[in-house]
Design a protein around this motif. Sequence first.
Motif, PDB file in Angstrom:
ATOM      1  N   PRO A  51       6.050  13.222  -3.196  1.00  0.00           N
ATOM      2  CA  PRO A  51       6.145  14.668  -2.950  1.00  0.00           C
ATOM      3  C   PRO A  51       7.145  15.366  -3.865  1.00  0.00           C
ATOM      4  O   PRO A  51       7.067  16.568  -4.064  1.00  0.00           O
ATOM      5  N   ASP A  52       8.090  14.629  -4.446  1.00  0.00           N
ATOM      6  CA  ASP A  52       9.070  15.225  -5.348  1.00  0.00           C
ATOM      7  C   ASP A  52       8.611  15.197  -6.803  1.00  0.00           C
ATOM      8  O   ASP A  52       9.326  15.670  -7.682  1.00  0.00           O
ATOM      9  N   MET A 110       0.832  -1.203   0.000  1.00  0.00           N
ATOM     10  CA  MET A 110       0.000   0.000   0.000  1.00  0.00           C
ATOM     11  C   MET A 110       0.865   1.252   0.000  1.00  0.00           C
ATOM     12  O   MET A 110       0.598   2.207  -0.722  1.00  0.00           O
ATOM     13  N   ARG A 111       1.917   1.247   0.797  1.00  0.00           N
ATOM     14  CA  ARG A 111       2.812   2.412   0.859  1.00  0.00           C
ATOM     15  C   ARG A 111       3.521   2.626  -0.478  1.00  0.00           C
ATOM     16  O   ARG A 111       3.711   3.760  -0.920  1.00  0.00           O
ATOM     17  N   GLU A 112       3.925   1.547  -1.128  1.00  0.00           N
ATOM     18  CA  GLU A 112       4.580   1.666  -2.440  1.00  0.00           C
ATOM     19  C   GLU A 112       3.632   2.289  -3.463  1.00  0.00           C
ATOM     20  O   GLU A 112       4.036   3.135  -4.258  1.00  0.00           O
ATOM     21  N   THR A 113       2.382   1.880  -3.442  1.00  0.00           N
ATOM     22  CA  THR A 113       1.392   2.436  -4.365  1.00  0.00           C
ATOM     23  C   THR A 113       1.193   3.922  -4.098  1.00  0.00           C
ATOM     24  O   THR A 113       1.177   4.732  -5.033  1.00  0.00           O
ATOM     25  N   VAL A 114       1.061   4.275  -2.829  1.00  0.00           N
ATOM     26  CA  VAL A 114       0.884   5.687  -2.465  1.00  0.00           C
ATOM     27  C   VAL A 114       2.096   6.494  -2.906  1.00  0.00           C
ATOM     28  O   VAL A 114       1.961   7.584  -3.464  1.00  0.00           O
ATOM     29  N   ASP A 115       3.285   5.963  -2.679  1.00  0.00           N
ATOM     30  CA  ASP A 115       4.495   6.678  -3.077  1.00  0.00           C
ATOM     31  C   ASP A 115       4.547   6.916  -4.581  1.00  0.00           C
ATOM     32  O   ASP A 115       4.978   7.973  -5.029  1.00  0.00           O
ATOM     33  N   VAL A 127       6.800  16.036 -10.196  1.00  0.00           N
ATOM     34  CA  VAL A 127       6.330  17.195 -10.950  1.00  0.00           C
ATOM     35  C   VAL A 127       5.606  16.640 -12.160  1.00  0.00           C
ATOM     36  O   VAL A 127       5.746  15.467 -12.487  1.00  0.00           O
ATOM     37  N   PRO A 128       4.818  17.433 -12.864  1.00  0.00           N
ATOM     38  CA  PRO A 128       4.049  16.881 -13.985  1.00  0.00           C
ATOM     39  C   PRO A 128       4.877  16.072 -14.982  1.00  0.00           C
ATOM     40  O   PRO A 128       4.393  15.108 -15.548  1.00  0.00           O
ATOM     41  N   GLU A 129       6.145  16.411 -15.147  1.00  0.00           N
ATOM     42  CA  GLU A 129       6.963  15.683 -16.126  1.00  0.00           C
ATOM     43  C   GLU A 129       7.295  14.255 -15.685  1.00  0.00           C
ATOM     44  O   GLU A 129       7.673  13.428 -16.506  1.00  0.00           O
ATOM     45  N   VAL A 130       7.174  13.946 -14.380  1.00  0.00           N
ATOM     46  CA  VAL A 130       7.531  12.607 -13.916  1.00  0.00           C
ATOM     47  C   VAL A 130       6.335  11.829 -13.382  1.00  0.00           C
ATOM     48  O   VAL A 130       6.502  10.770 -12.809  1.00  0.00           O
ATOM     49  N   LEU A 131       5.155  12.356 -13.554  1.00  0.00           N
ATOM     50  CA  LEU A 131       3.966  11.600 -13.166  1.00  0.00           C
ATOM     51  C   LEU A 131       3.835  10.385 -14.077  1.00  0.00           C
ATOM     52  O   LEU A 131       4.437  10.348 -15.149  1.00  0.00           O
ATOM     53  N   PRO A 132       3.080   9.383 -13.674  1.00  0.00           N
ATOM     54  CA  PRO A 132       2.925   8.208 -14.545  1.00  0.00           C
ATOM     55  C   PRO A 132       2.550   8.649 -15.966  1.00  0.00           C
ATOM     56  O   PRO A 132       1.555   9.349 -16.152  1.00  0.00           O
ATOM     57  N   PRO A 133       3.348   8.292 -16.945  1.00  0.00           N
ATOM     58  CA  PRO A 133       3.134   8.803 -18.297  1.00  0.00           C
ATOM     59  C   PRO A 133       1.896   8.254 -18.993  1.00  0.00           C
ATOM     60  O   PRO A 133       1.256   8.961 -19.754  1.00  0.00           O
ATOM     61  N   ALA A 134       1.575   7.029 -18.734  1.00  0.00           N
ATOM     62  CA  ALA A 134       0.473   6.405 -19.461  1.00  0.00           C
ATOM     63  C   ALA A 134      -0.810   6.474 -18.643  1.00  0.00           C
ATOM     64  O   ALA A 134      -0.810   6.264 -17.436  1.00  0.00           O
TER      65      ALA A 134
END
Length: 100
Positions: free
Chosen positions: A32-33, A22-27, A35-42
């Motif tokens: 917190p680090d 659960m913690r891995e999924t939340v992370d 930014v839009p460029e590193v959010l899940p791409p797909a």
Amino acid sequence: MRHRTARPPTAEDQVPVDLETMRETVDRLLDPDAVPEVLPPAADELETLTLQMRGHLELLIPEVEQAAARLSSDSIPRYCALACVGEARDRLRAAPRAGR
């Protein structure tokens, strides 16, 4: 044909909540680090993570309710826990929004 009624689950039937997963999924979703460029791409990965989070909440809600039930009825922590359970249930009933 014999009909059977389902028996209530026992402690032996219950699988412990996997807090590490659960913690891995939340992370991955709420880094917190990030930014839009590193959010899940797909979009499908984002949908998968969102569904996992919803599933985690569905597993945690009964656990929190059981823990709250062990507290005295006039306990502030019990009141807060049950209020959070109600909020979590409301959010699970809401349809997920499209996009990020």
